[in-house]
Write an enzyme that holds these catalytic residues in place. Structure first.
Site, short mmCIF file in Angstrom:
data_model
loop_
_atom_site.label_atom_id
_atom_site.label_comp_id
_atom_site.label_asym_id
_atom_site.label_seq_id
_atom_site.Cartn_x
_atom_site.Cartn_y
_atom_site.Cartn_z
N ASP A 133 1.46 -1.04 -0.42
CA ASP A 133 -0.34 -0.46 0.20
C ASP A 133 1.30 1.52 0.36
O ASP A 133 1.69 1.57 0.81
CB ASP A 133 -1.18 -0.27 1.41
N ASP A 155 -3.12 2.41 -5.64
CA ASP A 155 -2.20 3.20 -4.58
C ASP A 155 -2.11 1.50 -4.28
O ASP A 155 -1.95 1.52 -2.82
CB ASP A 155 -2.47 3.59 -3.78
N GLU A 156 -2.86 0.58 -4.67
CA GLU A 156 -2.61 -1.06 -3.34
C GLU A 156 -2.85 -2.10 -4.73
O GLU A 156 -3.34 -2.36 -4.92
CB GLU A 156 -3.92 -0.66 -2.62
#
Lengths: 370, 422
Positions: B41, B136-137
């Site tokens: 993350d 974003d993960e």
């Protein structure tokens, strides 16, 4: 209005009106039938403003007059009544009393004054055998577009020439064209009319009901088409607009030809399409010197491959088609050999039944890019 | 096939990565190979990307999403800004009140997407099983990569180091037996950390946390649990499955499992998106026909380009109109055949807009969603085949120009009058 009719006679006519009466209408009177008793006859009229039918049967008229009755309810009730005489009587407030033996019903009608007037039947243009018109419709109807925005494709184009009858329909992906030689007495020049799909379906129904040798008197005015089939009259609003120039898309250079039996091809496509992609329905035809391989695959269900041995001398070719489009044509085509004529994998293919002696029938189908 | 980039996920590595620290409650130190799920993350991703261009802002409270006098919400806040209580999804005005001296930056989503794609490519080097769950993960399954990258913990460490060295974007990661525990672990590791929860120690690791830390438990469930006197995962784990099911139904079954670190997710590496949508909130409510038309055109082109990048066609098009006062209308149209062409999509959306816009009211937001997505065989056209072919060629050429010079460099005329488009 007061009359009596035989259940059998009435039921047949009511059934013929059902395709015309709108189920969902914002104009209440359109879900009613107009019943008119005069002389020794009952006349029944139904309309959805686009399409109207006027039919009728013999009746014992005690008092002439007219009234309207809810169409669906009347049909359902009459269907359940025994095979006996049914008596109708107009009451006050547009109610109609229906009596059969010791059974008695009252239905809520509406004022007949609100029922739309139908255009008058003009001078007939030509007389066409019902069987011929019905055959033209059966061979083209399935290719009509369901997409409302392409409204000029929402019907079939009927072409009348002094010695020829033709009908063509397309949805932009495939096109069905059928012609037959037939002398049209009294016609001096070519006439083209765009017949809405719903009217085509009803013409077929009337033709089927009218028997082998029935004739259809066809007429038109500025806005309407008239089909008089025996005592029954169908009136359709004409579709306006320019039907596409279909002659321009008929293939001329499809030299890669292979001939297959209709039933063999139909069965193979039906089986293979079971495992075709569920969204695109694409089946692949690989034509080579040793025969035709028909295949399909679906990520969810698996794959299918069938080979039909057949002589073929041209260059090999692999082309994809929507299976449903093929099956639509194959079930309308006459039994016997079907000629499949191709050019390349991006161009329209053409199919023709070779054993249909009365009708020249061709089906043009665009491939799918695989 | 949809590109990996479609599902952007991030993983971030921190500078010289701090040595991974196994969770305190590890009952066994022997590494269990079943413990192979890595959740990566990015830390304050949008802010981190902005800081690449503005290194002078490092250490200051930074808020991405817009100016404090604008409508809209915070997309991301730096850790410094978070100390003032600023968090994502908070109205910008509130953020401006909480920390007036923070630096407010407009968002650059194209840029974030680009970085996201780079990180996705980097992740793919560590495992064939990568699922990008957002921009974003990402989740990775490191099982079976031992001979290439060493034991999962070593591979994770290396992955974080490489990410930091090549991108200078910070990230955190959690390594565990299940996706749920890995995600909780990466959250606990932030910022710039790596946390390993050895198999068998999941319950102990989760026990001390508040229930809200468990993915899937939001405000509503939290409040419901609180009314039962449950505030920590430990308390939740003590409740019987029957009791939870009695209160929550099927969700109770899930809660029972979650409290023990179990989940039922499987990797969706090849998953295709179910829909693609683009929205635009106007800075000021508007009924300016030209501005609205231009925005629709822009949204359609954006969504259609994403559709083509994913190699898909859409059949159902949905228009969302949100009026001032938040009354929202959504209307859909299903095409006769799937398409990926800007012109076809725009045509249908314009028609929906013309039919359904209540012109007496000003509009706050417009949105375009493409769904019923498919790929594969495409039906060719009999009647206007050449027109379609021209449109397809035009679209391909436009896409190439956009890829090279940026999306906004090539536009339909219709979107040019937009003062609102990015």
């Amino acid at each position: 209005m007061e009359f009596s009719v035989k259940k059998f006679d009435l039921l047949e006519e009511l059934s013929l009106t059902q395709g015309v009466v709108e189920r969902k209408t914002t104009i209440p009177i359109l879900s009613n039938l107009l019943c008119e008793a005069k002389g020794n006859r009952l006349t029944i009229t139904a309309t959805d403003l686009e399409l109207s039918i006027r039919t009728g049967c013999e009746a014992k008229v005690k008092k002439e007059g007219s009234g309207t009755i809810p169409a669906k309810k009347l049909l359902e009730l009459v269907r359940l009544l025994p095979e006996e005489e049914i008596r109708f009587k107009l009451l006050e407030n547009h109610w109609v009393e229906i009596v059969c033996d010791r059974k008695k019903y009252k239905m809520v009608g509406m004022s007949k004054d609100n029922f739309p007037a139908l255009p008058a039947f003009p001078h007939p243009l030509v007389t066409i055998p019902a069987k011929v018109l019905s055959s033209l419709i059966a061979r083209t109807q399935f290719a009509i577009s369901m997409e409302e925005s392409r409204y000029t494709l929402n019907g079939g184009l009927l072409i009348l020439k002094p010695d020829l009858l033709a009908m063509v329909a397309t949805d932009g992906h495939r096109l069905a064209l059928v012609e037959t030689d037939h002398k049209l007495a009294g016609l001096n020049s070519e006439a083209r009319v765009l017949v809405p799909k719903k009217a085509m379906v009803e013409v077929q129904r009337l033709a089927a009901n009218a028997g082998e040798d029935a004739q259809i008197e066809f007429a038109r005015d500025d806005n309407h088409l008239f089909f008089q089939v025996g005592p029954r009259l169908l009136i359709s609003r004409m579709l306006t607009g320019q039907f596409p120039n279909y002659e321009a898309v008929l293939p001329r250079e499809n030299k890669k030809t292979v001939v297959l039996e209709r039933n063999e091809l139909n069965d193979a496509v039906r089986r293979v399409s079971q495992l075709a992609d569920q969204r695109s329905h694409v089946v692949k035809f690989a034509v080579a010197t040793d025969g035709v391989e028909i295949s399909a695959s679906s990520p969810e269900y698996g794959e299918a491959k069938e080979t039909i041995d057949k002589e073929y001398k041209g260059d090999p070719l692999s082309i994809g088609f929507n299976a449903q489009y093929l099956l639509d044509f194959l079930s309308a085509a006459a039994e016997g050999p079907i000629s499949i004529e191709l050019k390349d994998e991006q161009s329209a293919g053409q199919m023709r039944p070779l054993a249909d002696d009365q009708y020249r029938y061709r089906y043009v189908i665009m491939p799918m890019r695989i | 096939m949809p590109k990996l980039a479609r599902f952007r996920a991030k993983h971030n590595a921190t500078g010289s990565v701090p040595a991974a620290a196994p969770a305190a409650h590890a009952s066994s130190t022997s590494f269990d190979s079943s413990c192979s799920i890595l959740h990566v993350d990015m830390d304050a991703f949008f802010v981190s990307v902005e800081l690449l261009a503005h290194p002078e802002l490092r250490g200051r409270p930074v808020v991405v999403g817009g100016q404090p006098d604008q409508r809209g919400v915070v997309s991301a806040a730096s850790y410094e800004a978070r100390q003032y209580g600023i968090h994502s999804a908070m109205p910008l005005r509130t953020a401006g009140r909480l920390c007036p001296h923070a630096v407010f930056l407009d968002g650059h989503h194209d840029l974030y997407a680009e970085w996201s794609d780079r990180i996705a490519a980097l992740l793919a080097k560590y495992s064939p099983v990568v699922e990008m769950v957002s921009i974003d993960e990402a989740y990775l399954d490191l099982a079976g990569t031992q001979r290439l990258h060493g034991p999962p913990l070593a591979a994770a460490h290396e992955l974080l180091s490489e990410t930091w060295e090549t991108t200078h974007l910070p990230c955190s990661a959690g390594l565990a037996r299940t996706r749920l525990v890995a995600k909780v672990a990466s959250d606990q590791a932030k910022p710039r950390g790596l946390l390993w929860v050895p198999a068998g120690s999941e319950a102990a690791f989760l026990a001390g946390l508040g229930v809200r830390k468990i993915p899937g438990i939001g405000k509503v469930t939290e409040a419901a649990l609180k009314s039962l006197g449950i505030e920590t995962v430990r308390q939740l784990a003590q409740v019987s499955q029957e009791k939870l099911e009695e209160v929550f139904g099927q969700w109770g079954t899930a809660l029972y499992r979650k409290a023990r670190g179990e989940d039922s997710y499987e990797f969706l590496v090849d998953a295709e998106p179910k829909s693609i949508s683009n929205n635009h909130t106007f800075g000021y409510d508007t009924d300016d026909r030209a501005a609205l038309a231009a925005t629709l055109s822009h949204l359609c082109q954006k969504a259609a380009k994403r559709l083509r990048e994913a190699g898909l066609d859409a059949r159902t098009l949905t228009l969302t109109i949100r009026y001032a006062g938040f009354h929202t209308t959504t209307r859909s149209k299903t095409l006769a055949e799937p398409t990926d062409l800007d012109a076809a999509i725009l045509g249908a959306i314009q028609q929906l807009f013309a039919q359904h816009w209540d012109q007496r009211r000003k509009i706050r937001l417009l949105g375009v969603e493409l769904s019923s997505l498919s790929h594969g065989a495409k039906q060719l056209d009999l009647l206007d085949g050449s027109r379609r072919e021209k449109l397809e060629r035009l679209t391909r050429a436009t896409d190439r120009l956009r890829d090279r010079f940026g999306f906004s460099k090539v536009q339909f005329g219709g979107s040019l009058r937009s003062d609102e488009s990015e």
